[in-house]
Design an enzyme around this catalytic site. Structure first.
Site, PDB file in Angstrom:
ATOM      1  N   ASP A 118       0.842  -1.196   0.000  1.00 27.62           N
ATOM      2  CA  ASP A 118       0.000   0.000   0.000  1.00 27.62           C
ATOM      3  C   ASP A 118       0.874   1.241   0.000  1.00 27.62           C
ATOM      4  OD1 ASP A 118      -2.400   1.315  -0.087  1.00 27.62           O
ATOM      5  OD2 ASP A 118      -2.730   1.257   2.072  1.00 27.62           O
ATOM      6  N   ASP A 126      -9.657   0.227   1.443  1.00 27.99           N
ATOM      7  CA  ASP A 126      -8.682  -0.315   2.405  1.00 27.99           C
ATOM      8  C   ASP A 126      -9.131   0.075   3.819  1.00 27.99           C
ATOM      9  OD1 ASP A 126      -6.386  -1.641   3.138  1.00 27.99           O
ATOM     10  OD2 ASP A 126      -5.117   0.133   2.953  1.00 27.99           O
ATOM     11  N   GLU A 140      -9.375   4.167  -2.472  1.00 31.35           N
ATOM     12  CA  GLU A 140      -8.104   4.037  -3.187  1.00 31.35           C
ATOM     13  C   GLU A 140      -8.352   3.417  -4.553  1.00 31.35           C
ATOM     14  OE1 GLU A 140      -4.835   2.241  -1.132  1.00 31.35           O
ATOM     15  OE2 GLU A 140      -5.615   2.712   0.877  1.00 31.35           O
ATOM     16  N   HIS A 162      -4.056  13.785   1.514  1.00 25.44           N
ATOM     17  CA  HIS A 162      -4.362  12.845   2.594  1.00 25.44           C
ATOM     18  C   HIS A 162      -3.233  12.843   3.623  1.00 25.44           C
ATOM     19  CE1 HIS A 162      -5.709   9.209   4.640  1.00 25.44           C
ATOM     20  NE2 HIS A 162      -4.549   8.643   4.400  1.00 25.44           N
ATOM     21  N   GLU A 202     -11.010   3.781   3.254  1.00 30.05           N
ATOM     22  CA  GLU A 202      -9.974   4.473   2.494  1.00 30.05           C
ATOM     23  C   GLU A 202     -10.309   4.261   1.027  1.00 30.05           C
ATOM     24  OE1 GLU A 202      -6.039   3.288   3.905  1.00 30.05           O
ATOM     25  OE2 GLU A 202      -6.163   4.871   5.428  1.00 30.05           O
ATOM     26  N   THR A 211      -5.038   6.425   0.133  1.00 27.52           N
ATOM     27  CA  THR A 211      -6.283   7.193   0.142  1.00 27.52           C
ATOM     28  C   THR A 211      -6.164   8.408  -0.767  1.00 27.52           C
ATOM     29  OG1 THR A 211      -6.518   6.503   2.424  1.00 27.52           O
ATOM     30  CG2 THR A 211      -7.932   8.286   1.690  1.00 27.52           C
ATOM     31  N   ARG A 241       0.063  15.196  14.172  1.00 26.28           N
ATOM     32  CA  ARG A 241       1.204  16.070  14.493  1.00 26.28           C
ATOM     33  C   ARG A 241       0.882  17.475  13.993  1.00 26.28           C
ATOM     34  NH1 ARG A 241       2.994  11.689  11.834  1.00 26.28           N
ATOM     35  NH2 ARG A 241       2.956  12.937   9.933  1.00 26.28           N
ATOM     36  N   LYS A 299      -5.082  -2.423   9.634  1.00 25.15           N
ATOM     37  CA  LYS A 299      -5.361  -2.462   8.201  1.00 25.15           C
ATOM     38  C   LYS A 299      -5.588  -3.871   7.678  1.00 25.15           C
ATOM     39  CE  LYS A 299      -3.994   1.928   7.603  1.00 25.15           C
ATOM     40  NZ  LYS A 299      -4.650   2.974   6.824  1.00 25.15           N
TER      41      LYS A 299
HETATM   42 CA    CA Z   1      -4.458   2.336   2.678  1.00 19.42          CA
END
Ligand code: CA
Length: 438
Positions: A138, A244, A212, A145, A210, A370, A154, A264
Site C-alpha cells: 500500500d 482499504d 483508493e 491525505h 480508504e 487514500t 502532528r 489495516k
Molecule cells: Ca491504505
C-alpha cells in the site's frame, strides 16, 4: 506508453445493446477483466470481460475458437480461475485479446450464434478476487491525505520531510483482500483510550474507509533487476477500485515506529473488474510536482511520465446505514475526488518498488493510498471528512456518522469521462461492516 487505436474509437457501438447506453460503465471501449461464475452453482470461476450488462465467458470463447493467434493464447490463459497466467503474458497479448474482443463485439460484426452463447448476464453472476495476490503493497500517494492525517497526529509537523522525495509505502496482507460484496467483522485490537496510560482490548470504535485505486501487476521482474520508469507501465495489467478499511484507534496506538499493522489487515475490498491501462489511454493527463517542491529523482522521472503519467479518474464513496436501507433512503455521497490529484504516479510506484531489486510478480496488488483531493469535500476517508471525528457527517435521514457503525455499507465508484472519448467506468466496490466478535 499506450497510444490510441481503433479500440478507443468513441463511435464504436456493440451489438450487445446494453453496452451502448450512455450510462453504462462497460461500453465496447472499456472491456475490463474479472473472474466469475453463475451464482448458486458449482461452476468453476473463469475469466470474463464486461460488456454492457453481460459478461463474455473467456473459457467458452476460447473453446469456441472465435479468436486467433496471440488473442486466442490470451483467452486460453484467461480461462483459469485466476487471471495470473493472462497477467504474466504481457501487454502485447493483453492488447491482442482486447482488439480481438473489440472486433467480435462491435456493431456491424455479425455475431455468430456461438459467440452469443458465450454471454452470461451479470445479474446472475458472482465474482471472485481476480488474481492470486502474492503480495500487497500500500502506497500513500495523496499529499492531501498525508497532510490532513499528519495534521491530526502532528499539528505542528503535518508532512514529514521524506514525503516529497519518496513514494511512501508499506507491505500489507493479501490474505484478507475480498471482492465487492465482502462483509467483514469489526476488528478487535489494542486501543489506548483518550487520557489513559494503558491500552484496552476491544472492538474498534473508529472504523474508517480508504477510497483508493488498486493496481494489479502484469509480468514481474527478476530479483535484483529493477523496472525502469520508462518500462514500468508495460508491467501493469490494470486498475480497480479498492477500499482499504482502517481502524483508526488501533492504528494510532500501534503505528509507531514501523507503520500500520493490524489496523489495516482485517479486510480490504476490491471491485471485480480490472480496467486495463490500454482502456485508460484516452484519460491520461500531465503529471508534475509544484515548481517549489523537490522534483522527482532521475529514477522517478521520465518525459512520458511528465507528459501523461497521470490519470483522470473520478472517484466517489457512498454510505448507506441500516436505517437508510430499511426506509429506502438512497446512499449518501461522502466524497467526490479524482486520481489526477495524486502526488506519485503508477509508473513511479512501480519504479520505486523495484529500485532496490525487489521482485514483483504477476497478480501482485499495489494500493494507491487514500486518494483525497485538495478540498475538504474531496477527502477520501472519514478521519479527514470529520476532522478527526470532531465534525460528524450529516445523513439525509437525520442520522449522523463520525466513523462506521455496524451494518453500514460503503460503495466506491470510479469513471472516466472527457470530450472525444467514450465514458468508461469501474463498476462498484461494496463492503459491509458486521458486528465485532463477542
Ligand atoms: Ca491504505
Amino acid at each position: 506508453m499506450i497510444t490510441l487505436n481503433e479500440t478507443h474509437d468513441p463511435a464504436l457501438r456493440s451489438w450487445v445493446v446494453s453496452a451502448n447506453s450512455p450510462t453504462t460503465d462497460f461500453p465496447v471501449q472499456n472491456l475490463p477483466f474479472g473472474v466469475f461464475r453463475r451464482r448458486n452453482t458449482t461452476e468453476a470461476f473463469r475469466g470474463g470481460v464486461a460488456i454492457g450488462d453481460q459478461i463474455v465467458d473467456l473459457a467458452a470463447l476460447s473453446s469456441a475458437g472465435a479468436l486467433q493467434g496471440l488473442a486466442h493464447t490470451a483467452a486460453q490463459a484467461a480461462s483459469a480461475d485466476k487471471l495470473n497466467a493472462l497477467m504474466d503474458l504481457g501487454p502485447q497479448a493483453w492488447s491482442a485479446l482486447r482488439l480481438g474482443l473489440s472486433r467480435l463485439l462491435r456493431e456491424g460484426a455479425a455475431p455468430p450464434p456461438a459467440l452469443q452463447a458465450c454471454l452470461v448476464p451479470m445479474a446472475v453472476a458472482e465474482f471472485d478476487v481476480p488474481a492470486r495476490i502474492g503480495d500487497y503493497t500500500d502506497f500513500y500517494t495523496s499529499v492531501h491525505h498525508a497532510t490532513n492525517v499528519g495534521r491530526l497526529f502532528r499539528p505542528d509537523n503535518p508532512l514529514l520531510p521524506n514525503y516529497k522525495w519518496v513514494p511512501i509505502g508499506y507491505h500489507g496482507r493479501a490474505s484478507s483482500i475480498g471482492v465487492s460484496g465482502q462483509q467483514f467483522r469489526r476488528p478487535l485490537g489494542q486501543i489506548l483510550p483518550p487520557g489513559a496510560t494503558q491500552p484496552v482490548v476491544g472492538p474498534s470504535k473508529r472504523l474508517d474507509i480508504e477510497l483508493e485505486l488498486g493496481v494489479f501487476m502484469g509480468r514481474g521482474n527478476d530479483l535484483g533487476e529493477p523496472i525502469g520508469i520508462e518500462a514500468a507501465e508495460d508491467h501493469v495489467f490494470g486498475l480497480c477500485l479498492f477500499n482499504d478499511w482502517s481502524a483508526r484507534d488501533i492504528q494510532a496506538w500501534e503505528y509507531q515506529p514501523l507503520g500500520p499493522f493490524l489496523a489495516k489487515s482485517f479486510a480490504s475490498t476490491i471491485s471485480p473488474w480490472l480496467v486495463t491501462m490500454e482502456a485508460l489511454a484516452p484519460f491520461r493527463v500531465p503529471f508534475s510536482h509544484p515548481p517549489e517542491d523537490p522534483q522527482p529523482l532521475p529514477y522517478l522521472d521520465s518525459a512520458a511520465n511528465r507528459a501523461s503519467g497521470g490519470l483522470d479518474i473520478e472517484l466517489s464513496a457512498e454510505l448507506q446505514t441500516p436505517a437508510m436501507r430499511k426506509s429506502g433512503v438512497a446512499p449518501h455521497r461522502l466524497c467526490l475526488t479524482n486520481y489526477r490529484h495524486a502526488y506519485w504516479t503508477v509508473a513511479q510506484m512501480v519504479a520505486h518498488h523495484t529500485v532496490n531489486g525487489c521482485n514483483l510478480n504477476a497478480g501482485d496488488l499495489l494500493g494507491s493510498g487514500t486518494l483525497s483531493g485538495p478540498t475538504s469535500d474531496q477527502a477520501a476517508a472519514l478521519l479527514e471528512l470529520t476532522v478527526g471525528g470532531k465534525q460528524p457527517v450529516q445523513l439525509p435521514n437525520g442520522e449522523q456518522r463520525v466513523f462506521l457503525e455496524d451494518g453500514d455499507t460503503v460503495a466506491l465508484r470510479g469513471w472516466c469521462q472527457r470530450e472525444g472519448a467514450a465514458r468508461i467506468g469501474f463498476g462498484e466496490c461494496v463492503g459491509t461492516v458486521l458486528p465485532a466478535r463477542v
